[in-house]
Scaffold this active site. Structure first.
Site, short mmCIF file in Angstrom:
data_model
loop_
_atom_site.label_atom_id
_atom_site.label_comp_id
_atom_site.label_asym_id
_atom_site.label_seq_id
_atom_site.Cartn_x
_atom_site.Cartn_y
_atom_site.Cartn_z
N ALA A 111 30.59 53.85 14.58
CA ALA A 111 31.53 53.73 13.46
C ALA A 111 31.76 52.27 13.08
CB ALA A 111 32.86 54.40 13.82
N ARG A 112 31.79 51.38 14.06
CA ARG A 112 31.99 49.95 13.80
C ARG A 112 30.79 49.32 13.11
NH1 ARG A 112 35.93 47.86 18.40
NH2 ARG A 112 36.83 49.87 18.92
N THR A 131 23.44 70.61 15.50
CA THR A 131 22.82 69.77 14.48
C THR A 131 23.82 68.67 14.12
OG1 THR A 131 21.45 71.56 13.62
CG2 THR A 131 21.87 69.70 12.13
N LEU A 132 23.34 67.43 14.17
CA LEU A 132 24.17 66.25 13.90
C LEU A 132 23.80 65.69 12.54
CD1 LEU A 132 23.65 64.48 17.35
CD2 LEU A 132 25.61 65.88 16.67
N GLU A 133 24.79 65.25 11.80
CA GLU A 133 24.57 64.61 10.50
C GLU A 133 25.05 63.17 10.58
OE1 GLU A 133 26.90 67.37 10.56
OE2 GLU A 133 25.36 68.90 10.34
N TYR A 166 32.17 83.93 17.06
CA TYR A 166 31.03 83.60 16.20
C TYR A 166 29.87 84.54 16.49
CZ TYR A 166 28.01 80.58 13.42
OH TYR A 166 27.17 80.09 12.45
N GLN A 176 20.81 78.23 17.70
CA GLN A 176 19.89 77.29 17.07
C GLN A 176 19.28 76.36 18.10
OE1 GLN A 176 22.31 75.55 13.99
NE2 GLN A 176 23.20 74.03 15.33
#
Length: 185
Positions: A111-112, A131-133, A166, A176
């Protein structure tokens, strides 16, 4: 809802396979930290990435997603172009208990540097690789390091189990493996 501590996370990982593979300590020497923390688990990013590109002039449409929108990269260091976006997945496979909701927060280290990770909540009863964005919000290229920390998962325990998990709802992102593209059914 209560935030669950390291002892609970460890017990669920070791006895119920909630996180596999599971790192029982915080690893941080010379890497973006990952593993068990006081009230969460810092997951690692895998070495397979989908980097968005405009080479084919594709339009990003969540209802009709085109694989021409990105290029596949398998690498230890992924370069995210300025003001661009990358999909990846966790090294870890998660199995979420029926009475737990998991939220994800970004790593301060990224984030920095203007790199933001987004993950929607992991629902009770969900399982799979996450899944990462990643978004690079800077005007400069940015690096993501495979097999190092990507984000922290915080486990919230409900007072009782949900009526429908879910899995019960046959969620479209259930089980997934690797990077999963948008699905609208």
């Amino acid at each position: 809802m209560a935030v669950m501590p390291d002892k609970w996370i460890r017990e669920k990982a070791e006895n119920s396979r909630m996180i596999e593979p599971f790192v029982n300590h915080k690893s941080s020497k010379g890497v973006v930290s990952f593993g068990l923390s006081s009230y969460g688990y810092d997951a690692r990013v895998d070495n397979k990435f989908k980097v968005f590109t405009n080479v084919n002039s594709a339009i990003v449409d969540p209802k009709n997603f085109s694989e021409n929108s990105f290029i596949d990269k398998e690498t230890d260091v992924c370069i995210i172009p300025p003001n661009s976006f990358v999909l990846a997945s966790t090294v870890e496979y998660f199995r979420i208990p029926r009475n737990v909701l998991v939220i994800c927060v970004g790593k301060s280290t990224y984030a920095r540097c203007g790199i933001i990770v987004n993950v929607t909540p992991l629902e009770p009863g969900w399982e799979g690789h996450v899944t990462l964005e990643f978004s690079n919000t800077t005007p400069l290229p940015a690096k993501i390091y495979a097999n190092e920390g990507a984000c922290q998962f915080v486990f919230l325990s409900g007072e009782s189990e949900c009526e429908k998990s879910y899995d019960d709802m046959k969620g479209k992102y259930m089980n997934q493996h690797g990077i999963t593209l948008p699905l609208v059914k």
